[in-house]
Motif scaffolding. Structure first.
Motif, PDB file in Angstrom:
ATOM      1  N   THR A   2       1.887   4.816   1.533  1.00 14.66           N
ATOM      2  CA  THR A   2       1.908   5.384   2.874  1.00 14.66           C
ATOM      3  C   THR A   2       2.411   6.806   2.824  1.00 14.66           C
ATOM      4  O   THR A   2       3.378   7.119   2.145  1.00 14.66           O
ATOM      5  CB  THR A   2       2.800   4.549   3.815  1.00 14.66           C
ATOM      6  N   THR A  47      -5.419   8.147   1.306  1.00 13.13           N
ATOM      7  CA  THR A  47      -5.078   7.977   2.720  1.00 13.13           C
ATOM      8  C   THR A  47      -6.194   7.270   3.480  1.00 13.13           C
ATOM      9  O   THR A  47      -5.944   6.358   4.279  1.00 13.13           O
ATOM     10  CB  THR A  47      -4.819   9.356   3.359  1.00 13.13           C
ATOM     11  N   ASP A 107      -3.827   4.306  11.889  1.00 15.89           N
ATOM     12  CA  ASP A 107      -2.968   3.778  10.827  1.00 15.89           C
ATOM     13  C   ASP A 107      -1.644   4.533  10.743  1.00 15.89           C
ATOM     14  O   ASP A 107      -0.594   3.938  10.501  1.00 15.89           O
ATOM     15  CB  ASP A 107      -3.707   3.856   9.482  1.00 15.89           C
ATOM     16  N   PRO A 157      -4.132  -2.277  -4.815  1.00 22.00           N
ATOM     17  CA  PRO A 157      -4.855  -1.034  -4.525  1.00 22.00           C
ATOM     18  C   PRO A 157      -6.337  -1.104  -4.852  1.00 22.00           C
ATOM     19  O   PRO A 157      -7.154  -0.485  -4.169  1.00 22.00           O
ATOM     20  CB  PRO A 157      -4.142  -0.002  -5.414  1.00 22.00           C
ATOM     21  N   SER A 174      -8.101  -3.135  -2.211  1.00 22.54           N
ATOM     22  CA  SER A 174      -8.228  -2.267  -1.041  1.00 22.54           C
ATOM     23  C   SER A 174      -9.394  -1.304  -1.201  1.00 22.54           C
ATOM     24  O   SER A 174     -10.208  -1.126  -0.287  1.00 22.54           O
ATOM     25  CB  SER A 174      -6.925  -1.483  -0.837  1.00 22.54           C
ATOM     26  N   ILE A 190      -4.394   4.773  -4.508  1.00 20.86           N
ATOM     27  CA  ILE A 190      -5.043   4.573  -3.221  1.00 20.86           C
ATOM     28  C   ILE A 190      -4.946   5.858  -2.416  1.00 20.86           C
ATOM     29  O   ILE A 190      -3.921   6.546  -2.434  1.00 20.86           O
ATOM     30  CB  ILE A 190      -4.399   3.401  -2.459  1.00 20.86           C
ATOM     31  N   PHE A 235       0.819  -1.190   0.000  1.00 20.02           N
ATOM     32  CA  PHE A 235       0.000   0.000   0.000  1.00 20.02           C
ATOM     33  C   PHE A 235       0.859   1.249   0.000  1.00 20.02           C
ATOM     34  O   PHE A 235       2.016   1.251   0.397  1.00 20.02           O
ATOM     35  CB  PHE A 235      -0.916   0.048   1.227  1.00 20.02           C
ATOM     36  N   ASN A 280      -6.348  -1.259   6.364  1.00 22.36           N
ATOM     37  CA  ASN A 280      -5.435  -1.831   7.345  1.00 22.36           C
ATOM     38  C   ASN A 280      -6.119  -2.172   8.661  1.00 22.36           C
ATOM     39  O   ASN A 280      -5.561  -2.899   9.487  1.00 22.36           O
ATOM     40  CB  ASN A 280      -4.277  -0.869   7.613  1.00 22.36           C
ATOM     41  N   LYS A 296      -6.387   3.507   2.553  1.00 26.31           N
ATOM     42  CA  LYS A 296      -5.296   2.750   3.163  1.00 26.31           C
ATOM     43  C   LYS A 296      -5.572   2.498   4.640  1.00 26.31           C
ATOM     44  O   LYS A 296      -5.386   1.389   5.145  1.00 26.31           O
ATOM     45  CB  LYS A 296      -3.989   3.505   2.994  1.00 26.31           C
TER      46      LYS A 296
END
Length: 474
Positions: free
Chosen positions: A80, A409, A465, A146, A149, A407, A78, A416, A412
């Motif tokens: 970050t 914020t 996260d 992605p 997700s 993706i 992912f 998670n 993500k």
């Protein structure tokens, strides 16, 4: 054991001089508010769930900061973001483009959902065309991760908003859970959560759990959460629709049961679909032979199974759905690449074709076998859940044709902590219901409450996260 816990709670309330009926005085009215509903059309479900995915694509179209994402590779690949101020800014934009529109779709825009869908589709096509000619796509992660997700986040965010919105009059009753048969947006929540996890499960990746002891150990937190929910809802007299799972059963017990059954019947991913289909077909035969009459009746015996018949028998449907999802995940994403989502340019086409097949199968089952029923988790409900989820997955895969980050914020962060965000949403929903008279709240006030709720939920999940907190045990 469960009745003992209930009696224990009542004893505590009597000892401290507290009557639970005073904690939630509107319990019966709130239970009636979500009871005896018939749902909406499959076409409306199709359009509304499609919009959940479309908002994610539109968010990417308006993300000009193509260089702000740094990519890393581990079990979950992912993007970050390292800068805290940037996280706050992008989270605010994510909320405005993703969460807020979802709230509006489910409330004040519900009666114009067909027009809204056409409008956003036109906007999406125009923006994609412009972006492809105006910008050069930068090379980034060349995997499907992605998009998986994004799909999982669309499911979870829609679910988290619905569980609170349903308690307000601004939320259309046709979107709430159906009483017996029918389709609705909220009917999809539990099934979608199960399927979303099965598609990327350890079994789908090719890792088989060989130890029942380990499986039971990993599901202990779910069992604990199930009992915690039972104790807390009973202790504060919280509204619970008995016809959904039964008197004591809840969603967390269902998840734990699926995990344990999958560990006991330990088969490779390539055979999970066959086993799952046999379970679903066998369960459906039992339903049409008379089990459905028993499950939908209001009569209950004194034994634990009878008192929780909906939750216990529906395990067969959810387990079958999970097993089929395992093979679909292996087929669409992993193949022979264990632990890693493979690069597969045909995955979007496969997901679209499978979605169409399951939609056709759902319509056939509804007409000739039995209408979808979330309460029983029958075969038509399972195929409906699969059709909607594969449709959402196919739509977010269109992001492959959009230049820029794949993706956001918010995506993500939610991905998670999928279960953690769901737990937090349930806790916040309970707090709101115990402090606000949701049934008499005006439209403007309801929108404000839902917006604050969604923003606090989003901010908390993003902060967790950012500091590396993850809650994963299923």
């Amino acid at each position: 054991m469960i009745p003992i816990l209930t009696d224990w709670i009542k004893t505590i309330q009597m000892n401290v001089g507290m009557d639970s009926s005073f904690i939630n005085t509107d319990r019966q009215l709130k239970e009636q508010f979500v009871s005896n509903l018939n749902g909406c059309s499959m076409l409306e479900v199709f359009l509304l769930t499609s919009l959940f995915s479309v908002t994610l694509l539109i968010r990417r179209l308006f993300d000009q900061d193509f260089n702000c994402a740094a990519f890393k590779k581990d079990d979950d690949v992912f993007a970050t973001r390292k800068n805290w101020s940037e996280v706050l800014m992008t989270t605010a934009l994510d909320f405005l483009f993703i969460a807020l529109p979802t709230i509006l779709f489910l409330t004040v825009l519900a009666d114009w959902i067909y027009k809204v869908a056409i409008f956003l589709l036109v906007v999406l096509i125009l923006c994609v065309t412009y972006k492809r000619y105006a910008f050069v796509s930068l090379e980034g992660i060349q995997t499907l991760q992605p998009y998986i997700s994004a799909y999982r986040v669309a499911v979870m965010l829609g679910t988290c908003i619905c569980i609170l919105a349903v308690d307000f009059k601004i939320f259309p009753r046709r979107y709430a859970k159906t009483e017996t048969y029918g389709t609705s947006v909220m009917d999809l929540g539990v099934g979608s959560f199960v399927l979303a996890n099965s598609l990327v499960s350890r079994q789908a990746r090719g890792t088989l759990r060989t130890s029942l002891k380990k499986a039971i150990s990993s599901t202990t937190p779910l069992i604990f959460l199930g009992f915690a929910r039972l104790v807390s809802t009973t202790g504060v007299n919280y509204q619970v629709h008995v016809g959904e799972y039964g008197q004591h059963w809840n969603f967390f017990f269902t998840l734990a049961a699926i995990s344990i059954l999958t560990a006991i019947v330990n088969v490779p991913a390539m055979y999970c679909g066959i086993l799952g289909s046999l379970i679903l077909i066998g369960y459906q035969i039992c339903l049409v032979k008379g089990l459905n009459i028993y499950l939908l009746s209001e009569e209950r015996g004194t034994d634990i199974i009878s008192r929780n018949k909906e939750g216990i028998y529906s395990i067969f449907g959810y387990w079958g759905m999970y097993l089929v999802g395992v093979q679909l995940g292996s087929y669409l994403f992993f193949g022979n690449h264990i632990h890693e989502v493979r690069l597969n340019n045909s995955a979007e086409i496969r997901a679209s074709i499978l979605a169409l097949v399951f939609w056709i199968l759902t319509l056939f089952l509804e007409e000739h076998v039995e209408r979808p029923s979330r309460r029983m988790c029958n075969l038509a409900y399972v195929t409906n859940v699969m059709a909607v989820n594969l449709q959402m997955l196919a739509i977010v895969m269109l992001g492959e044709h959009i230049p820029g980050p794949k993706i956001s914020t918010l995506e993500k962060a939610f991905n998670n902590n999928l279960l953690g965000s769901f737990l937090l949403a349930n806790l916040m929903t309970g707090v709101v219901n115990l402090t606000i008279d949701t049934l008499s709240t005006s439209t403007v006030a309801a929108l404000i409450v839902l917006s604050v709720y969604a923003s606090l939920l989003s901010a908390t999940v993003v902060v967790a996260d950012f500091y590396g907190f993850k809650l994963k045990f299923w």
